[in-house]
Design a protein around this motif. Structure first.
Motif, PDB file in Angstrom:
ATOM      1  N   LEU A 148      10.079   3.767  16.300  1.00 21.55           N
ATOM      2  CA  LEU A 148      10.051   4.303  14.777  1.00 21.55           C
ATOM      3  C   LEU A 148       9.344   2.911  14.105  1.00 21.55           C
ATOM      4  N   LEU A 149       9.510   1.799  14.678  1.00 24.81           N
ATOM      5  CA  LEU A 149       8.861   0.604  14.041  1.00 24.81           C
ATOM      6  C   LEU A 149       7.449   0.591  13.997  1.00 24.81           C
ATOM      7  N   ILE A 150       6.894   1.133  15.209  1.00 22.26           N
ATOM      8  CA  ILE A 150       5.525   0.982  15.535  1.00 22.26           C
ATOM      9  C   ILE A 150       4.549   1.546  14.573  1.00 22.26           C
ATOM     10  N   PRO A 151       4.984   2.825  13.977  1.00 20.32           N
ATOM     11  CA  PRO A 151       3.939   3.477  13.243  1.00 20.32           C
ATOM     12  C   PRO A 151       4.036   2.900  11.931  1.00 20.32           C
ATOM     13  N   LEU A 152       4.975   2.370  11.351  1.00 24.84           N
ATOM     14  CA  LEU A 152       5.481   1.604  10.277  1.00 24.84           C
ATOM     15  C   LEU A 152       4.531   0.518  10.012  1.00 24.84           C
ATOM     16  N   ILE A 153       4.594  -0.375  11.323  1.00 24.69           N
ATOM     17  CA  ILE A 153       3.620  -1.444  11.539  1.00 24.69           C
ATOM     18  C   ILE A 153       2.159  -1.221  11.388  1.00 24.69           C
ATOM     19  N   VAL A 154       1.663  -0.043  11.847  1.00 30.78           N
ATOM     20  CA  VAL A 154       0.218   0.545  11.936  1.00 30.78           C
ATOM     21  C   VAL A 154      -0.004   0.753  10.417  1.00 30.78           C
ATOM     22  N   LEU A 155       0.619   1.292   9.928  1.00 27.95           N
ATOM     23  CA  LEU A 155       0.501   1.675   8.443  1.00 27.95           C
ATOM     24  C   LEU A 155       0.340   0.578   7.415  1.00 27.95           C
ATOM     25  N   ASN A 156       1.171  -0.527   7.716  1.00 32.39           N
ATOM     26  CA  ASN A 156       1.218  -1.598   6.816  1.00 32.39           C
ATOM     27  C   ASN A 156       1.395  -2.855   7.784  1.00 32.39           C
ATOM     28  N   PRO A 157       0.210  -3.290   8.521  1.00 35.68           N
ATOM     29  CA  PRO A 157       0.315  -4.425   9.420  1.00 35.68           C
ATOM     30  C   PRO A 157       0.717  -5.861   8.923  1.00 35.68           C
ATOM     31  N   HIS A 158       0.473  -6.060   7.695  1.00 35.79           N
ATOM     32  CA  HIS A 158       0.764  -7.330   7.288  1.00 35.79           C
ATOM     33  C   HIS A 158       1.376  -7.338   5.749  1.00 35.79           C
ATOM     34  N   PRO A 161       3.582  -9.804  -5.920  1.00 37.20           N
ATOM     35  CA  PRO A 161       2.675  -9.555  -4.758  1.00 37.20           C
ATOM     36  C   PRO A 161       3.603  -8.516  -3.801  1.00 37.20           C
ATOM     37  N   ALA A 162       2.744  -7.918  -3.159  1.00 42.79           N
ATOM     38  CA  ALA A 162       3.373  -7.075  -2.032  1.00 42.79           C
ATOM     39  C   ALA A 162       4.009  -7.721  -0.732  1.00 42.79           C
ATOM     40  N   GLU A 163       5.121  -7.365  -0.378  1.00 48.71           N
ATOM     41  CA  GLU A 163       5.838  -8.126   0.566  1.00 48.71           C
ATOM     42  C   GLU A 163       5.374  -8.365   1.918  1.00 48.71           C
ATOM     43  N   HIS A 164       5.537  -9.195   2.559  1.00 52.10           N
ATOM     44  CA  HIS A 164       4.985  -9.438   4.041  1.00 52.10           C
ATOM     45  C   HIS A 164       5.923  -8.446   4.987  1.00 52.10           C
ATOM     46  N   ARG A 165       5.096  -7.897   5.886  1.00 48.78           N
ATOM     47  CA  ARG A 165       5.853  -6.872   6.900  1.00 48.78           C
ATOM     48  C   ARG A 165       6.642  -7.674   7.819  1.00 48.78           C
ATOM     49  N   ILE A 218      16.764   1.169   0.519  1.00 48.33           N
ATOM     50  CA  ILE A 218      17.154   2.054  -0.388  1.00 48.33           C
ATOM     51  C   ILE A 218      17.153   1.687  -1.645  1.00 48.33           C
ATOM     52  N   ASP A 219      17.027   0.345  -2.026  1.00 51.06           N
ATOM     53  CA  ASP A 219      17.206  -0.184  -3.486  1.00 51.06           C
ATOM     54  C   ASP A 219      15.787   0.426  -4.002  1.00 51.06           C
ATOM     55  N   ARG A 220      15.894   0.727  -5.181  1.00 46.43           N
ATOM     56  CA  ARG A 220      14.881   1.092  -6.266  1.00 46.43           C
ATOM     57  C   ARG A 220      13.553   1.784  -5.636  1.00 46.43           C
ATOM     58  N   GLY A 221      13.806   2.603  -4.460  1.00 42.61           N
ATOM     59  CA  GLY A 221      12.645   3.541  -4.222  1.00 42.61           C
ATOM     60  C   GLY A 221      12.092   2.938  -2.762  1.00 42.61           C
ATOM     61  N   GLY A 222      12.687   1.595  -2.217  1.00 39.58           N
ATOM     62  CA  GLY A 222      12.030   1.047  -1.041  1.00 39.58           C
ATOM     63  C   GLY A 222      10.997  -0.343  -1.499  1.00 39.58           C
ATOM     64  N   PRO A 223      10.656  -0.952  -0.375  1.00 33.21           N
ATOM     65  CA  PRO A 223       9.935  -2.021  -0.980  1.00 33.21           C
ATOM     66  C   PRO A 223       8.629  -1.796  -1.347  1.00 33.21           C
ATOM     67  N   VAL A 224       7.854  -0.975  -1.096  1.00 32.53           N
ATOM     68  CA  VAL A 224       6.604  -0.411  -1.496  1.00 32.53           C
ATOM     69  C   VAL A 224       6.709  -0.134  -3.164  1.00 32.53           C
TER      70      VAL A 224
END
Length: 230
Positions: A51-61, A11-15, A128-134
């Motif tokens: 920096l955090l705000i646009p990341l939350i907007v892109l993946n809010p949940h 499952p995709a990880e929670h933000r 950084i690990d394995r290309g990131g959480p997504v």
């Protein structure tokens, strides 16, 4: 290899666990004694939140989308937190060595810096690990970037059934932020890898830096505490 080529089931990880951890780190940074940082602490907080705000907007949940700019923002956010805390650590070390300032306040500040260090490095490992959480969840395993860390679940597939059931090969398990936070904490306390092994040069250097910072801080705090008792 056939196991690696099946469709991903993790499952995709929670933000929000990550956001909460970053906000805790910023709060600890903001409430450091004024003798360590004055205006700089607010600059760091504003930059990280921006920096955090646009990341939350892109993946809010859940972390389901990734672009080149979001990937770069994640890395920059983690690096800003790590770098800011290392600067604070150096300033704190000078004050501990020179025995300048209120002893109790410096001991509390040491705990703040140490805790922020654990969170900041956990965030950097997670990014950084394995290309990131997504990528860890959505990219086929054979196409993932080289792993920086090896977790116990990555090699538990041949253990007893109840253990193997949760392995990477059997259940498509991938590490989440909590896993990186745990091994960042254990690395900072044990000053060495515990159950998670670094595989790349950058992982070894980062874990070495975190361990060294924790060791220096602990040694100076103990010395300061002994001096106060004496």
């Amino acid at each position: 290899m056939a196991d690696d080529q099946r469709s991903r089931t993790a499952p995709a990880e929670h933000r929000w666990p990550v956001v909460i951890a970053v906000l805790i780190a910023l709060a600890l940074h903001l409430f450091l004694p004024s003798s360590l940082l004055e205006v700089q602490r607010y600059i760091v907080a504003v930059v990280v939140v921006a920096l955090l705000i646009p990341l939350i907007v892109l993946n809010p949940h859940r972390l389901v989308r990734q672009t080149r700019w979001s990937r770069n923002l994640e890395i920059v956010t983690a690096l800003v937190l790590v770098a800011a805390n290392q600067i604070t650590l150096v300033l704190l070390v000078f004050q501990l060595v020179e025995r300048a300032g209120d002893g109790t306040a410096l001991l509390v500040a040491s705990l703040q810096v140490w805790t922020t260090n654990v969170i900041a490095f956990a965030l950097l490992y997670w990014v950084i690990d394995r290309g990131g959480p997504v990528a860890r969840v959505h990219v086929p395993r054979e196409d993932l970037a080289h792993a920086d860390f090896r977790f116990p679940q990555d090699e538990d597939h041949d253990a007893v059934v109840e253990v193997a059931r949760g392995s990477s090969r059997t259940s498509d398990w991938v590490p989440s932020f909590v896993d990186y936070l745990y091994f960042s904490l254990s690395n900072s306390m044990a000053f060495s890898p515990t159950d998670t092994m670094p595989l790349t040069h950058r992982a070894k250097l980062l874990m070495g830096l975190e361990s060294f910072a924790g060791f220096i801080l602990l040694a100076l705090v103990i010395a300061r505490a002994v001096a106060q008792i004496g």
